[in-house]
Design a protein around this motif. Structure first.
Motif: not given
Length: 160
Positions: A70-81, A30-45
């Protein structure tokens, strides 16, 4: 993502039966879709930013772009999430166990402590207050840790 998190977790736990592995599976499913959605959105941005376009224009390879930009800029929101997800998962486990759908009663859990205390609140109020307080303080501490990590790791805040 359309189905609310806790009702889906309750249905899955009810189907699979109460056990530690059920709680782990339910929380994972139940929790992986949220992480996947945020990660994908950050990578696309991030991949459309000017600095990434400039590095791509000078001929840097895809692994270099991903590793350095890409990874350094995506890592922060993913860690917070991830910290927010850990706090949420603790509450979900306690909720499932409180409802009798989580871990077995022989395994210590804040949810089972609250279930046991429900019958004694009039005579022994501390049986319910202290496990609930411990649960609340743990979730608060994890959320504050996530907020501190965001402030510490965010590359846009380093030069400010």
């Amino acid at each position: 993502l359309v189905i609310p998190f806790l009702p889906l977790a309750i249905v899955l736990a009810r189907i699979l039966g109460p056990s530690v592995w059920t709680v782990i599976l339910v929380i994972g499913v139940t929790s992986w879709p949220y992480v996947a959605r945020i990660t994908r959105a950050q990578v696309l941005s991030v991949k459309q930013r000017e600095n990434v376009e400039a590095v791509r224009a000078i001929g840097a390879g895809q692994p270099t772009i991903v590793a350095r930009h890409v990874v350094p800029n995506v890592l922060t929101p993913v860690i917070v999430l991830a910290t927010a997800t850990v706090a949420n998962n603790i509450v979900v486990e306690a909720s499932l166990t409180f409802l009798g759908l989580g871990v077995q009663p022989t395994i210590p859990s804040w949810g089972s402590m609250l279930t046991d205390a429900r019958d004694y609140l009039a005579v022994a109020w501390w049986m319910g207050i202290f496990p609930g307080l411990a649960l609340m303080l743990t979730v608060l501490a994890i959320n504050l840790l996530g907020d501190w990590l965001r402030d510490y790791l965010d590359p846009t805040l380093r030069n400010a």
